[in-house]
Scaffold this active site. Structure first.
Site, PDB file in Angstrom:
ATOM      1  N   GLU A 440     142.586  21.172 173.904  1.00  0.00           N
ATOM      2  CA  GLU A 440     142.303  20.423 174.970  1.00  0.00           C
ATOM      3  C   GLU A 440     143.226  19.213 174.988  1.00  0.00           C
ATOM      4  O   GLU A 440     142.772  17.947 175.199  1.00  0.00           O
ATOM      5  CB  GLU A 440     140.880  19.930 174.437  1.00  0.00           C
ATOM      6  CG  GLU A 440     139.787  19.545 175.879  1.00  0.00           C
ATOM      7  CD  GLU A 440     140.198  20.696 176.683  1.00  0.00           C
ATOM      8  OE1 GLU A 440     140.791  20.313 177.773  1.00  0.00           O
ATOM      9  OE2 GLU A 440     139.933  21.857 176.697  1.00  0.00           O
TER      10      GLU A 440
HETATM   11  C1  LIG Z   1     142.092  28.608 169.022  1.00  0.00           C
HETATM   12  C2  LIG Z   1     142.603  27.897 170.298  1.00  0.00           C
HETATM   13  C3  LIG Z   1     141.805  27.900 171.344  1.00  0.00           C
HETATM   14  C4  LIG Z   1     142.380  27.351 172.482  1.00  0.00           C
HETATM   15  N1  LIG Z   1     141.683  27.508 173.631  1.00  0.00           N
HETATM   16  C5  LIG Z   1     141.886  27.233 174.838  1.00  0.00           C
HETATM   17  C6  LIG Z   1     141.432  27.513 176.175  1.00  0.00           C
HETATM   18  O1  LIG Z   1     140.147  27.716 176.171  1.00  0.00           O
HETATM   19  N2  LIG Z   1     142.139  27.447 177.182  1.00  0.00           N
HETATM   20  C7  LIG Z   1     143.542  27.079 177.305  1.00  0.00           C
HETATM   21  O2  LIG Z   1     144.183  26.846 178.461  1.00  0.00           O
HETATM   22  N3  LIG Z   1     144.195  26.848 176.101  1.00  0.00           N
HETATM   23  C8  LIG Z   1     143.610  27.023 174.967  1.00  0.00           C
HETATM   24  N4  LIG Z   1     144.200  26.561 173.694  1.00  0.00           N
HETATM   25  C9  LIG Z   1     145.553  26.218 173.787  1.00  0.00           C
HETATM   26  C10 LIG Z   1     145.760  24.635 173.360  1.00  0.00           C
HETATM   27  O3  LIG Z   1     145.012  23.896 174.363  1.00  0.00           O
HETATM   28  C11 LIG Z   1     147.143  24.543 173.103  1.00  0.00           C
HETATM   29  O4  LIG Z   1     147.590  25.167 171.977  1.00  0.00           O
HETATM   30  C12 LIG Z   1     147.345  22.917 173.091  1.00  0.00           C
HETATM   31  O5  LIG Z   1     147.111  22.287 174.413  1.00  0.00           O
HETATM   32  C13 LIG Z   1     148.893  22.635 172.751  1.00  0.00           C
HETATM   33  O6  LIG Z   1     149.853  23.580 173.280  1.00  0.00           O
HETATM   34  P1  LIG Z   1     151.009  24.330 172.338  1.00  0.00           P
HETATM   35  O7  LIG Z   1     150.078  25.119 171.414  1.00  0.00           O
HETATM   36  O8  LIG Z   1     151.731  25.124 173.318  1.00  0.00           O
HETATM   37  O9  LIG Z   1     151.614  23.162 171.806  1.00  0.00           O
HETATM   38  P2  LIG Z   1     153.118  22.447 172.169  1.00  0.00           P
HETATM   39  O10 LIG Z   1     152.914  21.870 173.579  1.00  0.00           O
HETATM   40  O11 LIG Z   1     154.145  23.454 172.040  1.00  0.00           O
HETATM   41  O12 LIG Z   1     153.052  21.226 171.555  1.00  0.00           O
HETATM   42  C14 LIG Z   1     153.567  21.336 169.969  1.00  0.00           C
HETATM   43  C15 LIG Z   1     153.728  19.925 169.522  1.00  0.00           C
HETATM   44  O13 LIG Z   1     154.353  18.984 170.100  1.00  0.00           O
HETATM   45  C16 LIG Z   1     153.780  17.964 170.570  1.00  0.00           C
HETATM   46  N5  LIG Z   1     154.439  17.442 172.116  1.00  0.00           N
HETATM   47  C17 LIG Z   1     154.407  18.276 172.897  1.00  0.00           C
HETATM   48  N6  LIG Z   1     154.688  17.748 174.045  1.00  0.00           N
HETATM   49  C18 LIG Z   1     154.768  16.242 173.939  1.00  0.00           C
HETATM   50  C19 LIG Z   1     154.901  15.118 174.424  1.00  0.00           C
HETATM   51  N7  LIG Z   1     155.276  15.067 175.913  1.00  0.00           N
HETATM   52  N8  LIG Z   1     154.886  13.944 173.846  1.00  0.00           N
HETATM   53  C20 LIG Z   1     154.427  14.021 172.590  1.00  0.00           C
HETATM   54  N9  LIG Z   1     154.465  15.275 171.830  1.00  0.00           N
HETATM   55  C21 LIG Z   1     154.370  16.179 172.397  1.00  0.00           C
HETATM   56  C22 LIG Z   1     152.257  18.324 170.458  1.00  0.00           C
HETATM   57  O14 LIG Z   1     151.570  17.207 170.192  1.00  0.00           O
HETATM   58  C23 LIG Z   1     152.415  19.367 169.347  1.00  0.00           C
HETATM   59  O15 LIG Z   1     152.213  18.310 168.162  1.00  0.00           O
HETATM   60  C24 LIG Z   1     143.557  26.956 172.381  1.00  0.00           C
HETATM   61  C25 LIG Z   1     144.437  27.074 171.239  1.00  0.00           C
HETATM   62  C26 LIG Z   1     143.962  27.501 170.361  1.00  0.00           C
HETATM   63  C27 LIG Z   1     144.660  27.496 169.211  1.00  0.00           C
END
Ligand SMILES: Cc1cc2nc3c(=O)[nH]c(=O)nc-3n(C[C@H](O)[C@H](O)[C@H](O)COP(=O)(O)OP(=O)(O)OC[C@H]3O[C@@H](n4cnc5c(N)ncnc54)[C@H](O)[C@@H]3O)c2cc1C
Length: 596
Positions: A440
């Site tokens: 989220e």
């Molecule tokens: C168990 C689980 C359930 C989930 N459920 C859903 C769901 O129902 N629907 C859905 O759509 N998604 C879902 N997700 C996805 C989840 O919302 C994402 O994993 C999350 O938003 C982070 O995206 P990412 O994993 O690609 O990390 P990334 O975006 O790659 O981020 C990696 C790191 O970089 C940091 N970062 C990235 N961009 C920036 C920035 N601009 N400034 C500062 N820091 C930054 C982040 O804070 C993080 O620490 C789920 C994930 C999991 C693991």
């Protein structure tokens, strides 16, 4: 064995005493709401949490979900639990009566959400996402889509999801690739792959309604070219029952650290029929209705887990005999005293308690504002409540979940090695509490939202909804005989927050990296001041009520002691946070990337 009893007395304190539930009845649609009615709903919700959801929390974690040929099975007992939950009307509790809902206010609903999350976080995701989907459709759907889908989401026979994330884009949704092609009949064909979709496929409901972000063929690049679509797993037939299978396939489920009974799915959309929600290319705007609902709920997920971890740890600390009290044996009979006599164990218990009860109070304030924003007849009052919610949403999401993970971690420490092994079920809370900090919008993204979007918005109009009541309370109570000593640390921390706000506003305008470098510490500082304000108000009420409290004296004494602990042992962290914020981005950004 995991233990959890819904903290009904504290919930009643938050709802009726701190946030004056009687005033709720003045809001349209809440006229019939009495304290007795609210209490009986909370008691019934507690019964479901204790008797239906808690017993399958550890077993659901142990077993996890099963995937075979596109079909997902939830762990043993989940189907029956969901049926009981649905038949009891709990999916409909805060929904619009026009669609079969019970129309209860968020002030009550959010406490019920906390109980569900405390008893079984994995389970909570299924109805939690459906409620977000309901709100999304209710706010942005056409009358036709509402007529077709809302009633089923409300009565829980169908469930909902939000499909944003793709393998190459999580935080940066502007890069998403799923495509939507318009059809002559006004519908769309959706194609693409989504990952990490909670409740994307499961066996609890007869249909699943996905809310999918995708791009139209001529869409501009980035977030300005994203539209939102409703995509059912089964296309509803004329009689409202699930008809032909749509082109949505679950290709795998994730194997993960926690919330193992929540199905986290990879979904492929293959020319799936979908219907647009909101306007073309305005999908992010519309999706924020669901995202903001879920962000507040995710904060409550953290709160629930932290409460459950606290209860286990408090019980254990009273039973586990190790060592003697530093001031001499407290229980001379047995060979050792219970570990609750040790200051370090007290430190951990009090820290969790102060954070949990503080978050519950703050969550209650935000929930009340949701009710005002949705129901007040006065546009100016509604707008002020909306501004407050916008300001507090990233704080509730990130602060509550950060503190929840810390709390679950402390709870394991209180159990010692017996917490690290699985028998007591305490280590599950640490694993479960980890994900709310990530999904989220990660907590880092929440901090960026606070400093980037909320802090300077409308010349500080959002900020004033918080700063003004805090300043007024401090001015009125700093010299109180009963609580003046507790207000002084709040005044000091509030001063630090005001200075930090001014500093970020100035340096962030000059250099956005400065705002980014300060964001997480600023959110924590803001959150601590908000909790401090809640604790000062709780202490004021407790001091007032204690003399006539009779049988409840212990409750109010506990409030006063915990307020004092928060002010003396937690709130001073504000000074250190301010120090870090003042230091600026220098050391953080100086080192060459190659040296990492
Ligand atoms: C168990 C689980 C359930 C989930 N459920 C859903 C769901 O129902 N629907 C859905 O759509 N998604 C879902 N997700 C996805 C989840 O919302 C994402 O994993 C999350 O938003 C982070 O995206 P990412 O994993 O690609 O990390 P990334 O975006 O790659 O981020 C990696 C790191 O970089 C940091 N970062 C990235 N961009 C920036 C920035 N601009 N400034 C500062 N820091 C930054 C982040 O804070 C993080 O620490 C789920 C994930 C999991 C693991």
């Amino acid at each position: 064995m995991q233990v959890y009893k819904a903290p009904l007395r504290d919930m009643r304190f938050v709802l009726h005493e701190l946030h004056d539930s009687a005033a709720l009845a003045s809001l349209p649609g809440c006229e019939e709401l009495s304290q007795e009615l609210i209490d009986s709903v909370l008691e019934e919700a507690a019964r479901i949490a204790h008797e239906v959801l808690l017993p399958i929390n550890a077993s659901g974690d142990e077993e996890g979900c099963h995937y075979e040929n596109g079909v997902v099975r939830t762990p043993k007992g989940f189907r029956e639990a969901y049926a009981t939950f649905r038949d009891g009307g709990w999916t409909a509790i805060a929904c619009d009566p026009a669609y079969g809902g019970q129309g209860l206010p968020e002030s009550v609903n959010k406490l019920i959400e906390e109980m569900i999350c405390a008893a079984n976080l994995s389970f909570s995701l299924y109805p939690g996402l459906s409620y977000g989907a309901y709100r999304e459709l209710h706010a942005h759907g056409t009358d036709e889509l509402k007529a077709r889908y809302l009633g089923k989401l409300v009565d829980g026979t169908w469930s909902g999801t939000m499909c944003l994330t793709e393998a190459h884009c999580g935080s940066d949704l502007g890069m998403l690739r799923t495509r939507a092609v318009p059809q002559p009949d006004g519908s769309y064909r959706i194609s693409g792959s989504k990952i990490f979709i909670s409740s994307g496929e499961h066996d609890l409901t007869e249909n699943i309604i996905h809310f999918v972000l995708a791009r139209l063929p001529d869409a501009p690049a980035g977030t300005k070219g994203i539209s939102l679509f409703l995509v059912p797993k089964f296309l509803p037939s004329e009689d409202g029952r699930p008809g032909a299978r749509n082109g949505v396939i679950c290709t795998a489920i994730e194997h993960k650290m926690g919330i193992k009974a929540s199905a986290t799915c990879q979904l492929t959309f293959e020319d799936a029929a979908g219907w647009m929600i909101g306007a073309p290319n305005q999908g992010m705007r519309a999706m924020f209705t669901m995202m903001n609902t879920e962000r507040l709920s995710v904060g409550l997920q953290g709160l629930g887990v932290a409460e459950a971890a606290y209860q286990g740890a408090a019980l254990y600390a009273k039973e586990r005999l190790q060592g003697r009290a530093l001031g001499g044996a407290k229980s001379p009979g047995p060979a050792a005293d219970p570990i609750i006599v040790h200051p370090d164990v007290r430190r951990m218990l009090m820290t969790i308690r102060a954070n949990v009860e503080g978050c519950r109070a703050l969550g209650g304030w935000v929930a009340r504002s949701l009710d005002v924003a949705e129901r007040s007849a006065d546009p100016a009052t509604r707008e002020e409540a909306e501004n407050f919610i916008a300001l507090m949403t990233p704080i509730v999401k990130a602060l509550f979940t950060d503190l929840a993970f810390d709390s679950a971690n402390l709870a394991v420490q209180i159990y010692g090695g017996h917490g690290y092994i699985r028998d007591h079920g305490i280590e599950q809370y640490v694993r479960d509490a980890r994900i709310p900090m990530i999904y989220e919008g990660t907590n880092g993204i929440q901090a960026m939202d606070l400093v980037g979007r909320k802090l300077g918005a409308h010349n500080g109009r959002y900020l004033r909804t918080f700063f003004h009541p805090v300043a007024a309370f401090i001015a009125a109570h700093r010299d109180d005989a009963a609580i003046g000593a507790l207000v002084k640390p709040l005044e000091k921390a509030f001063g630090a927050l005001q200075l930090a706000t001014a500093q970020i506003a100035q340096s962030g305008l000059r250099d956005p990296e400065e705002a980014g470098a300060a964001a997480s510490e600023y959110l924590r500082l803001f959150g601590l001041v908000a909790l401090g304000f809640m604790w000062a108000r709780a202490a004021q009420l407790a001091a007032e009520r204690l003399p006539q409290a009779d049988g409840e004296a212990g409750f109010y004494r506990g409030k006063l002691a915990t307020a004092q602990f928060f002010m003396e042992r937690i709130l001073p962290q504000a000074g250190a946070l301010f120090g870090a914020i003042k230091a600026g981005k220098g050391a953080m950004m100086a080192m060459d990337e190659a040296l990492f």
